[in-house]
Design a protein around this motif. Structure first.
Motif, short mmCIF file in Angstrom:
data_model
loop_
_atom_site.label_atom_id
_atom_site.label_comp_id
_atom_site.label_asym_id
_atom_site.label_seq_id
_atom_site.Cartn_x
_atom_site.Cartn_y
_atom_site.Cartn_z
N ALA A 64 0.83 -1.20 0.00
CA ALA A 64 0.00 0.00 0.00
C ALA A 64 0.87 1.25 0.00
O ALA A 64 0.59 2.22 -0.72
N MET A 65 1.93 1.25 0.80
CA MET A 65 2.83 2.39 0.86
C MET A 65 3.56 2.59 -0.47
O MET A 65 3.81 3.73 -0.89
N GLY A 70 5.56 5.73 -3.10
CA GLY A 70 6.60 5.45 -4.09
C GLY A 70 7.39 4.22 -3.72
O GLY A 70 7.40 3.77 -2.57
N ARG A 71 8.10 3.66 -4.70
CA ARG A 71 8.84 2.40 -4.47
C ARG A 71 10.09 2.65 -3.62
O ARG A 71 10.37 1.92 -2.67
N ALA A 115 7.56 -3.35 -2.96
CA ALA A 115 8.07 -2.16 -3.64
C ALA A 115 9.18 -2.54 -4.62
O ALA A 115 9.25 -2.02 -5.74
N SER A 116 10.04 -3.46 -4.20
CA SER A 116 11.13 -3.91 -5.05
C SER A 116 10.61 -4.61 -6.30
O SER A 116 11.05 -4.33 -7.43
N SER A 117 9.64 -5.51 -6.14
CA SER A 117 9.06 -6.22 -7.29
C SER A 117 8.29 -5.26 -8.19
O SER A 117 8.34 -5.37 -9.43
N ALA A 118 7.57 -4.31 -7.59
CA ALA A 118 6.83 -3.33 -8.38
C ALA A 118 7.78 -2.48 -9.20
O ALA A 118 7.48 -2.10 -10.34
N MET A 119 8.95 -2.17 -8.64
CA MET A 119 9.93 -1.37 -9.38
C MET A 119 10.41 -2.11 -10.62
O MET A 119 10.57 -1.51 -11.70
N GLU A 183 13.08 7.01 -8.33
CA GLU A 183 11.70 6.57 -8.19
C GLU A 183 11.15 6.10 -9.54
O GLU A 183 11.49 6.65 -10.59
N THR A 184 10.29 5.08 -9.53
CA THR A 184 9.72 4.53 -10.77
C THR A 184 8.21 4.48 -10.77
O THR A 184 7.61 3.98 -11.73
N ARG A 185 7.56 4.94 -9.70
CA ARG A 185 6.10 4.87 -9.65
C ARG A 185 5.50 5.58 -10.85
O ARG A 185 5.98 6.66 -11.23
#
Length: 416
Positions: A64-65, A70-71, A115-119, A183-185
């Motif tokens: 969620a964060m 952001g990642r 966050a790492s996987s989402a990046m 950041e990559t969001r």
């Protein structure tokens, strides 16, 4: 990899996570035995079921964060928490402080991972996801080759030095993320303002997860993954207990009347090291071999190899037989790893990718919560009873995967 160019973010993570995983595999395979010898295996089986619950909550919060903050900030939070908990573990003189530090390390890792996987999913085109995730698996498992072999010595004899080394490496990785990672969001998410009270934010994120948990296809996927991972996780749960208690000391090889003898602990360390070596050598070729297979068939093959391979560990205690069986259950784990990550990266909508990654990690955390049941039951059941239970979990996962892809096809037909 075609014309795909690796981003600086990916390079930093590849090196940092690879180095940390070398140290990780020097202590993690022995943690159940560590608490079992100190507190009894019955108590250890119960205690090892608790950390995944906190990790699951940490993962949901981290996902969620990652979508909201952001990642990069979430990766920094997860890394600094792990750093602090390793320092606490190193300073501790109590098994209970060790245990709570271990829980804290798990929470920090759980916050970090979505966050790492989402990046990765933000940066890598869909057609390259399997290969990129396979490369990360290779890096993460380089340490699994030497880690358990060295850990059989260092964890039990130089534990403080090992834990302080983990602390320093994570601190350096925190500095690297802070200075080098960007950041990559997605831009559309960056335009959203973070407003309202903390309670309001938590309620809003819970509503987001509510939508995910009402996704029937996704929930069947989670259930299938839980049952599939329980056999895979036995390498860190029941297998060390079984090998150390039931596999006698024996010669790895003999030469001119001399023998290179290994104890039960050392045999297990070699098995885990061999598991890691197989990952390093074969993860990229295996990913390439199965790149044209349907995801359904890969998941089913994985569950079958992992479950059957683990079951056959209990049939014979010869060291070379155990190495052969290690090949079977390792390939079961190996074929699913890149496909799992690419499946959820493709399935998750971009605006909720962090939350889907976090919800996806539930299969890992719930699996870790259930996996210690084998250690708990080992006080009453014969080893083959435990191994039969493990095989049963893998067969349930196969049936769920068959159901999952039938539902997915039906869903795609309705939306078309």
């Amino acid at each position: 990899m075609g014309n795909f160019i690796w981003d600086t973010n990916l390079k930093v993570r590849l090196m940092g996570e690879g180095l940390f995983n070398l140290l990780f595999w020097m202590y993690f395979p022995f943690i159940t035995v560590y608490f079992g010898e100190a507190l009894g295996y019955h108590t250890a089986g119960l205690l090892m079921a608790v950390p995944p619950v906190f990790s699951m909550l940490g993962s949901l919060l981290g996902g969620a964060m990652a979508d909201r903050m952001g990642r990069r900030p979430v990766m920094l939070i997860g890394t600094v928490l792990q750093t602090a908990m390793f320092a606490c573990f190193a300073l501790s003189s109590s098994y209970w402080i060790d245990y709570f530090s271990f829980i804290g390390i798990g929470i920090g890792g759980a916050i970090y991972r979505p966050a790492s996987s989402a990046m990765v999913a933000d940066l890598v085109p869909a057609q390259h996801l399997r290969r990129v995730f396979a490369t990360f698996s290779t890096s993460n498992n380089v340490g699994a080759v030497l880690g358990p072999v060295l850990g059989a010595i260092f964890f039990f004899h130089y534990r403080q030095e090992l834990l302080w080394t983990c602390t320093v490496v994570l601190l350096l990785y925190f500095i690297a993320i802070n200075r080098l990672v960007h950041e990559t969001r997605p831009f559309s998410l960056n335009k959203e303002r973070i407003s309202g009270s903390v309670l309001h934010v938590l309620k809003e994120q819970w509503r987001g997860y509510g939508i995910i948990f009402r996704d029937k296809v996704f929930m069947v996927y989670i259930a299938a993954g839980i049952f599939a991972l329980i056999p895979i996780m036995q390498l860190d749960m029941y297998l060390p207990v079984y090998v150390m208690e039931h596999v006698p000391s024996q010669a790895l090889f003999s030469w001119k009347g001399d023998s290179f003898m290994l104890s039960g602990k050392e045999i297990f360390g070699w098995m885990v090291g061999f598991n890691g070596l197989l990952f390093v050598v074969f993860i990229l070729p295996v990913t390439k071999w199965f790149q044209h297979w349907k995801e359904r068939n890969v998941f089913i093959l994985s569950s079958l190899l992992a479950g059957a391979g683990t079951f056959f560990v209990g049939v014979n205690s010869n060291i070379w037989y155990l190495f052969l069986i290690t090949i079977i259950f390792t390939f079961g784990e190996m074929v699913r790893s890149p496909v799992t990550q690419s499946f959820i990266s493709r399935y998750a909508p971009g605006h909720a990718r962090g939350q889907y990654m976090a919800a996806d990690s539930m299969q890992n955390t719930i699996g870790k919560f259930l996996a210690p049941i084998t250690v708990f039951l080992s006080s009453w059941l014969h080893p083959m009873g435990i191994f039969s239970l493990i095989l049963g979990f893998s067969l349930i996962s196969i049936m769920l995967y068959i159901r999952l892809f039938r539902m997915n096809v039906e869903q795609q037909g309705i939306s078309a």
